[in-house]
Design an enzyme around this catalytic site. Structure first.
Site, short mmCIF file in Angstrom:
data_model
loop_
_atom_site.label_atom_id
_atom_site.label_comp_id
_atom_site.label_asym_id
_atom_site.label_seq_id
_atom_site.Cartn_x
_atom_site.Cartn_y
_atom_site.Cartn_z
N ASP A 67 8.85 -3.83 -1.43
CA ASP A 67 9.30 -2.87 -2.45
C ASP A 67 10.74 -2.53 -2.14
OD1 ASP A 67 7.05 -2.66 -3.99
OD2 ASP A 67 6.28 -0.86 -3.02
N ASP A 84 8.54 -1.48 2.60
CA ASP A 84 9.34 -0.70 1.64
C ASP A 84 10.76 -0.51 2.19
OD1 ASP A 84 6.94 0.36 -0.12
OD2 ASP A 84 6.36 0.69 1.97
N ASP A 121 2.56 -3.75 2.69
CA ASP A 121 3.82 -4.28 2.18
C ASP A 121 4.95 -3.70 3.04
OD1 ASP A 121 4.11 -1.62 1.49
OD2 ASP A 121 4.43 -1.98 -0.64
P1 8DG Z 1 1.08 0.79 3.75
O1 8DG Z 1 2.05 -0.04 2.98
O2 8DG Z 1 1.36 0.84 5.20
O3 8DG Z 1 -0.33 0.44 3.44
O4 8DG Z 1 1.24 2.32 3.30
P2 8DG Z 1 2.49 3.09 2.76
O5 8DG Z 1 3.76 2.39 3.09
O6 8DG Z 1 2.36 4.50 3.15
O7 8DG Z 1 2.21 3.10 1.21
P3 8DG Z 1 2.94 2.39 -0.01
O8 8DG Z 1 1.92 2.18 -1.08
O9 8DG Z 1 3.75 1.21 0.38
O10 8DG Z 1 3.91 3.51 -0.57
C1 8DG Z 1 4.97 4.05 0.18
C2 8DG Z 1 5.42 5.30 -0.51
O11 8DG Z 1 6.18 5.02 -1.67
C3 8DG Z 1 4.27 6.10 -1.05
O12 8DG Z 1 3.68 6.92 -0.12
C4 8DG Z 1 4.87 6.90 -2.15
C5 8DG Z 1 6.09 6.13 -2.53
N1 8DG Z 1 6.12 5.75 -3.92
C6 8DG Z 1 6.88 6.42 -4.81
N2 8DG Z 1 6.78 5.85 -6.04
C7 8DG Z 1 5.93 4.81 -5.93
C8 8DG Z 1 5.43 3.84 -6.86
O13 8DG Z 1 5.77 3.84 -8.02
N3 8DG Z 1 4.57 2.92 -6.36
C9 8DG Z 1 4.22 2.91 -5.06
N4 8DG Z 1 3.37 1.97 -4.63
N5 8DG Z 1 4.68 3.81 -4.16
C10 8DG Z 1 5.51 4.76 -4.59
O14 8DG Z 1 7.54 7.38 -4.48
CA CA Z 2 4.23 0.26 2.44
CA CA Z 3 5.06 0.08 -1.16
#
Ligand code: 8DG
Ligand code: CA
Ligand code: CA
Length: 471
Positions: free
Chosen positions: A396, A348, A346
């Site tokens: 996100d 962020d 995703d």
């Molecule tokens: P990716 O998308 O490349 O696979 O990996 P990422 O970007 O490292 O992981 P992510 O699942 O998108 O999450 C990014 C960061 O957001 C994660 O390391 C920790 C933070 N995070 C929070 N709260 C929450 C929450 O409620 N849900 C999610 N999914 N992530 C959160 O601080």
């Molecule tokens: Ca991510």
């Molecule tokens: Ca995310």
């Protein structure tokens, strides 16, 4: 004296008897001109032996290289033979060098090639016993010779530098499968053990080639070491193979790939006997949440990874929408992309605006979503999938008060790193860290921070760049 065509083979020929060393007049080397002033070599005697070392030193000096007898902070290249990266690092830890040095640790093949070329050849991965990939660093100096950190490896990811250059992927891929399987089976203890092990191995600048290399590495429990040993011996883990063929694992993997489906739902579907998504979609008795409905509708798009180019395009759209309501706002891409990853599941974003009110902050995201919803309807790009020219991407969006932006940025940049930062704060500093604030339990105060650097400083930690947080 003319040099033999392959002088290095010469010393291998014939039986290598140990002779008492005579440091007679004949051994004293005449001074040689130094052609390469920027380099200072040190040749490691360990496993090479005195004779061969003396021979290589003399030869290299004759070719114009500066070769020092003693190890010191001025050395730029250490050359070793028959030593693994971890062996050289272990030896270095026992030497009195600066904790962070610009040293290159190289295999003797680099010296041989350099002598043949008559100049120092470029050091590449095949020469480097200890690999350091700082290509993601914005600092061009660091890209050339990143510092070699000669320190004990910490059990906390926030005290390690973890770039995307993983020298131990064969092990970490295996651990991640096992960790995921334990997660599916709700065995948190084993799940965490394998996740921590994967995280620590990702930070190593060398590849593990024998069990000896694992000595002194934290977070490697017996269960983990067994898997490492099997992979070293057989090239694969029987446990991982079994998991990959396991029906429950395969089903959970498939079900959780649907956006909005977690362990509880997967468990339910698995118990109901479902093994494919098609059958689940057709079951009229099942109730899906709005997230799961979107998950099924855009399944193909959402399982395909988001590229950086796509993330940048989304970033433009997010900025445009946010600035329509808060023109002063800062929009920062966080998560994996901020850590330098080339793909993600995703995208962020952290949004923050100086001078915004509580009301502004509460209303921004609903306003942005509303704007997009109207645009989607106007453009006629509804859920129609035939001949579509768009892709569904998960985004996100996080809005935070301006004074909290450093905490939010640190939190949302994520990975295992972030979790260990909190663990470190709690256990080593008696502080509580989350995405909003840092609280000092001893002083009973909230510690303010304008930047991530200040948060690290409050915690007494060396600053770790986002692209070194790929734990
Ligand atoms: P990716 O998308 O490349 O696979 O990996 P990422 O970007 O490292 O992981 P992510 O699942 O998108 O999450 C990014 C960061 O957001 C994660 O390391 C920790 C933070 N995070 C929070 N709260 C929450 C929450 O409620 N849900 C999610 N999914 N992530 C959160 O601080
Ligand atoms: Ca991510
Ligand atoms: Ca995310």
């Amino acid at each position: 004296m003319p040099l033999p065509t392959n002088p290095l083979q010469m010393v291998h020929l014939g039986p290598r008897k140990k002779r008492p060393r005579q440091m007679g007049a004949s051994m004293v080397c005449p001074p040689h001109d130094i052609k390469f002033q920027d380099l200072a070599l040190y040749i490691l005697e360990k496993k090479m032996g005195t004779t061969r070392r003396a021979f290589l030193m003399e030869l290299a000096r004759r070719k114009g290289f500066r070769v020092e007898d003693e190890l010191s902070d001025s050395i730029t290249h250490i050359v070793a033979e028959n030593n693994s990266g971890s062996e050289v690092l272990e030896w270095l830890q026992g030497q009195n060098l600066k904790a962070s040095s610009q040293l290159e640790l190289l295999d003797v093949s680099w010296l041989i090639e350099s002598m043949a070329a008559g100049r120092p050849v470029e050091t590449t991965g095949k020469h480097q016993l200890v690999k350091r990939d700082y290509s993601a660093s914005p600092n061009p100096e660091l890209q050339k010779t990143p510092p070699l950190v000669i320190k004990k490896i910490s059990q906390y990811a926030c005290q390690r530098r973890t770039t995307l250059n993983n020298c131990n992927q064969i092990f970490t891929d295996a651990f991640e499968v096992l960790a995921e399987n334990y997660e599916f089976r709700e065995n948190e203890v084993f799940c965490l053990a394998f996740m921590r092990a994967a995280s620590v191995l990702k930070s190593l600048p060398f590849t593990i080639i024998s069990m000896k290399d694992t000595e002194g590495i934290p977070c490697l429990e017996d269960k983990v070491k067994c898997v490492i040993e099997e992979i070293i011996e057989d090239g694969e883990s029987s446990e991982v193979k079994a998991v990959l063929n396991d029906e429950r694992y395969q089903s959970f993997k498939l079900f959780t790939s649907v956006f909005g489906v977690g362990l509880k739902t997967s468990e339910k579907w698995f118990r109901m006997g479902y093994r494919t998504l098609n059958k689940i979609k057709l079951d009229k008795t099942l109730k899906f949440t709005p997230m799961q409905k979107a998950g099924f509708l855009y399944y193909e798009d959402l399982v395909s990874c988001v590229t950086r180019a796509e993330a940048e395009a989304v970033c433009m759209l997010v900025k445009e929408a946010v600035w329509a309501f808060l023109p002063e706002a800062f929009v920062t891409m966080t998560g994996g992309f901020r850590r330098g990853k080339k793909i993600g599941h995703d995208v962020d974003f952290l949004i923050t605006s100086p001078g915004s009110t509580d009301e502004d902050e509460e209303q921004l995201l609903p306003k942005v979503i509303n704007l997009w919803e109207r645009k989607r309807v106007d453009s006629g790009k509804c859920s129609q999938q035939e001949g579509k020219t768009w892709k569904a991407i998960r985004v996100d969006l996080v809005m935070c008060p301006y004074e909290r932006r450093a905490f939010a940025l640190l939190g949302w940049t994520g990975s295992r790193f972030e979790r260990d930062l909190r663990r470190y704060a709690t256990h080593e500093r008696k502080m509580i860290l989350d995405n909003h604030a840092l609280y000092d339990k001893t002083k009973k105060i909230f510690l303010k921070a304008e930047s991530e650097e200040e948060i690290f400083a409050h915690l007494g930690l060396d600053y770790i760049e986002p692209w070194e947080r790929n734990a």
